[in-house]
Design a protein around this motif. Structure first.
Motif, mmCIF file in Angstrom:
data_model
loop_
_atom_site.group_PDB
_atom_site.id
_atom_site.type_symbol
_atom_site.label_atom_id
_atom_site.label_comp_id
_atom_site.label_asym_id
_atom_site.label_seq_id
_atom_site.Cartn_x
_atom_site.Cartn_y
_atom_site.Cartn_z
ATOM 1 N N ALA A 434 66.284 22.877 73.260
ATOM 2 C CA ALA A 434 64.981 22.119 73.559
ATOM 3 C C ALA A 434 63.844 22.266 72.744
ATOM 4 O O ALA A 434 62.811 21.533 72.694
ATOM 5 C CB ALA A 434 64.655 22.431 75.133
ATOM 6 N N GLY A 435 63.865 23.138 71.882
ATOM 7 C CA GLY A 435 62.891 23.487 70.997
ATOM 8 C C GLY A 435 62.616 22.863 69.745
ATOM 9 O O GLY A 435 61.771 22.749 68.783
ATOM 10 N N ILE A 436 63.882 21.813 69.182
ATOM 11 C CA ILE A 436 63.929 21.301 67.918
ATOM 12 C C ILE A 436 63.010 20.195 67.724
ATOM 13 O O ILE A 436 62.566 19.592 68.828
ATOM 14 C CB ILE A 436 65.221 20.634 67.801
ATOM 15 C CG1 ILE A 436 65.586 20.345 66.391
ATOM 16 C CG2 ILE A 436 65.528 19.685 68.790
ATOM 17 C CD1 ILE A 436 65.708 21.546 65.442
ATOM 18 N N SER A 437 62.623 19.904 66.748
ATOM 19 C CA SER A 437 61.609 18.721 66.529
ATOM 20 C C SER A 437 62.297 17.392 66.633
ATOM 21 O O SER A 437 63.468 17.233 66.084
ATOM 22 C CB SER A 437 60.786 18.796 65.019
ATOM 23 O OG SER A 437 60.360 19.995 64.877
ATOM 24 N N PRO A 438 61.837 16.547 67.420
ATOM 25 C CA PRO A 438 62.547 15.434 67.914
ATOM 26 C C PRO A 438 62.807 14.417 66.644
ATOM 27 O O PRO A 438 63.842 13.491 66.650
ATOM 28 C CB PRO A 438 61.918 14.485 68.984
ATOM 29 C CG PRO A 438 60.306 15.295 68.492
ATOM 30 C CD PRO A 438 60.569 16.370 68.301
ATOM 31 N N THR A 439 61.906 14.307 65.571
ATOM 32 C CA THR A 439 62.139 13.573 64.342
ATOM 33 C C THR A 439 62.750 14.164 63.069
ATOM 34 O O THR A 439 63.059 13.548 62.219
ATOM 35 C CB THR A 439 60.734 13.204 64.042
ATOM 36 O OG1 THR A 439 59.836 14.226 63.623
ATOM 37 C CG2 THR A 439 60.199 12.356 64.923
ATOM 38 N N THR A 440 63.232 15.484 63.456
ATOM 39 C CA THR A 440 63.794 16.210 62.216
ATOM 40 C C THR A 440 65.391 15.653 62.307
ATOM 41 O O THR A 440 66.117 15.828 63.202
ATOM 42 C CB THR A 440 63.963 17.663 62.770
ATOM 43 O OG1 THR A 440 62.458 18.324 62.424
ATOM 44 C CG2 THR A 440 64.793 18.514 61.447
ATOM 45 N N SER A 441 65.722 15.454 61.044
ATOM 46 C CA SER A 441 67.192 14.854 60.931
ATOM 47 C C SER A 441 67.997 15.964 60.230
ATOM 48 O O SER A 441 67.547 16.987 59.652
ATOM 49 C CB SER A 441 67.237 13.650 59.919
ATOM 50 O OG SER A 441 66.639 13.963 58.664
ATOM 51 N N VAL A 442 69.340 15.727 60.333
ATOM 52 C CA VAL A 442 70.337 16.446 59.508
ATOM 53 C C VAL A 442 69.928 16.716 58.110
ATOM 54 O O VAL A 442 69.947 17.800 57.509
ATOM 55 C CB VAL A 442 71.847 16.314 59.638
ATOM 56 C CG1 VAL A 442 72.511 16.994 58.970
ATOM 57 C CG2 VAL A 442 71.996 16.382 61.186
ATOM 58 N N THR A 443 69.671 15.581 57.475
ATOM 59 C CA THR A 443 69.386 15.479 56.045
ATOM 60 C C THR A 443 67.956 16.262 55.556
ATOM 61 O O THR A 443 68.029 17.122 54.753
ATOM 62 C CB THR A 443 69.340 14.107 55.739
ATOM 63 O OG1 THR A 443 70.187 13.416 56.018
ATOM 64 C CG2 THR A 443 68.932 14.069 54.222
ATOM 65 N N ASP A 444 67.196 16.228 56.437
ATOM 66 C CA ASP A 444 65.944 17.005 56.158
ATOM 67 C C ASP A 444 66.138 18.459 56.138
ATOM 68 O O ASP A 444 65.649 19.125 55.184
ATOM 69 C CB ASP A 444 64.626 16.569 57.216
ATOM 70 C CG ASP A 444 64.478 15.238 57.148
ATOM 71 O OD1 ASP A 444 64.466 14.569 56.307
ATOM 72 O OD2 ASP A 444 63.733 14.981 58.247
ATOM 73 N N ILE A 445 66.684 18.817 56.989
ATOM 74 C CA ILE A 445 67.053 20.272 57.116
ATOM 75 C C ILE A 445 67.847 20.832 56.082
ATOM 76 O O ILE A 445 67.840 21.698 55.428
ATOM 77 C CB ILE A 445 67.730 20.815 58.457
ATOM 78 C CG1 ILE A 445 66.872 20.085 59.707
ATOM 79 C CG2 ILE A 445 67.944 22.344 58.677
ATOM 80 C CD1 ILE A 445 67.297 20.652 61.104
ATOM 81 N N TRP A 446 69.004 19.957 55.816
ATOM 82 C CA TRP A 446 69.820 20.377 54.742
ATOM 83 C C TRP A 446 69.134 20.466 53.334
ATOM 84 O O TRP A 446 69.273 21.356 52.532
ATOM 85 C CB TRP A 446 70.969 19.376 54.326
ATOM 86 C CG TRP A 446 72.430 19.656 55.051
ATOM 87 C CD1 TRP A 446 72.871 18.810 56.205
ATOM 88 C CD2 TRP A 446 73.132 20.756 55.008
ATOM 89 N NE1 TRP A 446 74.025 19.471 56.411
ATOM 90 C CE2 TRP A 446 74.244 20.740 55.880
ATOM 91 C CE3 TRP A 446 73.290 21.904 53.960
ATOM 92 C CZ2 TRP A 446 75.061 21.586 55.741
ATOM 93 C CZ3 TRP A 446 74.156 22.826 54.232
ATOM 94 C CH2 TRP A 446 75.156 22.488 55.173
#
Length: 495
Positions: A434-446
Motif C-alpha cells: 500500500a505504500g508504493i507511489s501510484p504513478t511509479t512505473s517498472v521502467t522508472d524504478i529499473w
C-alpha cells in the motif's frame, strides 16, 4: 517484476550499502576521540600519530557515508509517496530533527576538527571531535526512533486518512517506544564492534608487517600499533557482551509486539511450551511446515520471556480470525483504529514473513558476531606480554576478517529486522504493497536502480581503494600543533 518488488529491492540495496558505513562512522569517531584524549592528557606523540592515522580512515568513511545516505530520503518521495503521505506526520519530526540537529552537528564540528588543529586550543579542539561523535549518536537516535515506530506504531492515532501524532505526548511516546529503548543500545554496541574490529585488524596487520621487517618489540611503531590493536580487541569484546545482553532484551520486546517475527526467526510452526531454540530447521518447500529440526530444549522460551510460544500456523489462523495481534492478544491504538480500513481495503494478507530469510539472517547475524569476538580473544592472547603476531598468511586473513565479520553481522541483523516485519511497512497497520507511489512505473524504478547500482559500485571501488591505501601506510610523522595567533593565516587541511 511489479513496482512494489522492484522498489523494495532498490530500497534494500541502497539501505544495506549505506549501512556498511554507518557503524564505522559511529564507532570510529568516538575511538578517534579517545585516542586524541590520550594525547592531550599525556603529551605522548604516539597517540597523536594514531589519532591522525585513524582519523584519516574515519574521514574517508564519513564522506562516503554522507553521499550514500542522501539517496535514502529521495526514495520516500519517488517510490513510496503513499507511505510518506500516510506516516508523514510521524516520520517528519524525527527525520527533520536528524537533519537539523544531528547532521549539522556532525558536519560542523568535523569541519572544525579537520581545520582547527592549529587554530583552536588543545582541549577545545578535542571537544570538537567529541561533539561530532555525539552528533553521530544523536542521528542514530532519531533514525532508530522512526524505524522503531514502524515496528511498533505507538503515540499515534488514525485521523484525516493518515497516522497523526497525539501531540507532544505522542512524540515523547515515540521516543520512549519499548522497541527503540532496546534497539538503540543494541545498534550502538554493534557499531563499536565494527570500530573495534577496524583498530584490531589494521594495527594487528601492521604488527605482523613490522615483525617481518625485523622491528624490535620496543620500537615506537610496534608499541603504537600494539596499543591500538589491543584497544580495538577489548572494545570489540566489551561491545559483544552488550550486544548479547541487549539482543536478549530485544527478543523479549520483539515477541511482545511482533510474535510472528520470532516464530519465523525460529522456524517454529507449531505452538510449543518450553520451546527450544532451533540450531537447524528444515521446512517444506512452500514454507508451511517443519520437516526436521535440531533444537536446544527450552532456550527459546527463556530468550522470549514466555513459557509458551505460538507457532506460525496458529499465528496465521489468529490473523485470519482477528487481524494483527500482539503477543497478549491486543492491538495498540493505531492498529485498533485502522483495523476496519485494513480489512476493507487489503483483504487476504498473508501475515507470515519470508521464513527462509528470517531464519538464516538471524543466525548469520549471531554467528558472524561471535566469530569476530573469537578472533579478538585470539588477538589478545597472541599479543600478550609484548609478543608479536606471526607473519603467516592466515594471520593476514584473520586481520581482514575481524572488522568484516561484525560489519556483515550488522547488515544481516538489519535485513532480519526489516524482512521479519513483512508484509508490513508499518506493523499491523499499513501493508508494504500500500505504500508504493501510484504513478511509479517498472521502467522508472529499473532506470533509477541501475543508475544507483552503477554509482554505488563506482563509490565502492573508490572507498575500498582509499581505505586500503591509507590503512597500509606507516604511522604519520607528526609535530605537535601550535595555535596560531595570526587571524589572517589560511586554514590548513590536516589530512
Amino acid at each position: 517484476m511489479d513496482p512494489v518488488t522492484l522498489a523494495r529491492w532498490q530500497f534494500g540495496i541502497t539501505t544495506v550499502y549505506h549501512y556498511l558505513f554507518v557503524p564505522i562512522t559511529i564507532g570510529l569517531s568516538m575511538l578517534v576521540a579517545v585516542l586524541q584524549t590520550f594525547w592531550v592528557r599525556t603529551g605522548n606523540e604516539r597517540y597523536l600519530q594514531l589519532t591522525k592515522f585513524y582519523g584519516k580512515l574515519f574521514l574517508i568513511n564519513f564522506a562516503l557515508g554522507v553521499v550514500t545516505g542522501i539517496v535514502q530520503e529521495f526514495q520516500f518521495g519517488m517510490n513510496w509517496s503513499e507511505y510518506s503521505r500516510f506516516v508523514g506526520d510521524v516520520f517528519g519530526a524525527p527525520l527533520a530533527l536528524e537533519a537539523l540537529l544531528a547532521f549539522f552537528l556532525e558536519s560542523t564540528f568535523i569541519g572544525l576538527w579537520i581545520f582547527g588543529w592549529d587554530k583552536l586550543p588543545k582541549k577545545l579542539h578535542l571537544a570538537t571531535i567529541y561533539a561530532a561523535a555525539f552528533g553521530t549518536m544523536l542521528s542514530a537516535i532519531f533514525i532508530l526512533a522512526a524505524n522503531s515506530w514502524m515496528q511498533n506504531p505507538v503515540g499515534t492515532t488514525f485521523r484525516n486518512g493518515r497516522a497523526e501524532l497525539d501531540g507532544v505526548e505522542g512524540f515523547l511516546e515515540v521516543l520512549t517506544n519499548p522497541v527503540f529503548l532496546v534497539t538503540f543500545p543494541h545498534v550502538m554496541a554493534g557499531a563499536y564492534m565494527v570500530a573495534g574490529g577496524i583498530l584490531a585488524g589494521v594495527s594487528g596487520w601492521h604488527l605482523a608487517k613490522l615483525r617481518s621487517a625485523g622491528a624490535e618489540t620496543a620500537s615506537d611503531d610496534v608499541r603504537s600499533h600494539r596499543f591500538a590493536a589491543r584497544l580495538g580487541a577489548w572494545v570489540l569484546l566489551a561491545a559483544s557482551v552488550v550486544v548479547v545482553f541487549t539482543g536478549d532484551l530485544q527478543s523479549k520486546v520483539m515477541i511482545d509486539v511482533q510474535p510472528v517475527k520470532m516464530a519465523a526467526a525460529e522456524g517454529l510452526y507449531e505452538t510449543e511450551t518450553n520451546a527450544g531454540f532451533s540450531v537447524l530447521t528444515i521446512g517444506s518447500l512452500d514454507g508451511t511446515e517443519e520437516v526436521w529440526a535440531l533444537k536446544v530444549p527450552g532456550l527459546l522460551s527463556v530468550m522470549s520471556g514466555h513459557e509458551t510460544i505460538r507457532g506460525i500456523d496458529d499465528l496465521r489462523a489468529d490473523y485470519d480470525e482477528q487481524g494483527f495481534l500482539r503477543f497478549d492478544g491486543t492491538k495498540n491504538q493505531l492498529q485498533s483504529e485502522y483495523a476496519a480500513e485494513l480489512e476493507a481495503n487489503y483483504p487476504g494478507i498473508d501475515p507470515i514473513p519470508n521464513i527462509f530469510l528470517s531464519y538464516w539472517t538471524f543466525r548469520l547475524m549471531i554467528t558472524l558476531g561471535m566469530m569476530g569476538a573469537a578472533i579478538a580473544v585470539f588477538l589478545l592472547w597472541v599479543t600478550r606480554k609484548d609478543h608479536l603476531p606471526p607473519t603467516a598468511r592466515w594471520w593476514t586473513w584473520l586481520m581482514f576478517a575481524i572488522p568484516l565479520l561484525p560489519t556483515f553481522g550488522n547488515s544481516f541483523g538489519w535485513i532480519f529486522t526489516e524482512m521479519g516485519r513483512q508484509p508490513w511497512i508499518v506493523a499491523g497497520v499499513m501493508p508494504t504493497t500500500a505504500g508504493i507511489s501510484p504513478t511509479t512505473s517498472v521502467t522508472d524504478i529499473w532506470i533509477s536502480m541501475i543508475v544507483y547500482t552503477l554509482l554505488y559500485g563506482a563509490l565502492a571501488v573508490i572507498e575500498v581503494t582509499l581505505f586500503l591505501k591509507y590503512a597500509r601506510m606507516d604511522l604519520p610523522d607528526v609535530t605537535p600543533p601550535e595555535v596560531q595567533t595570526d587571524d589572517d593565516a589560511p586554514l590548513s587541511f590536516a589530512y
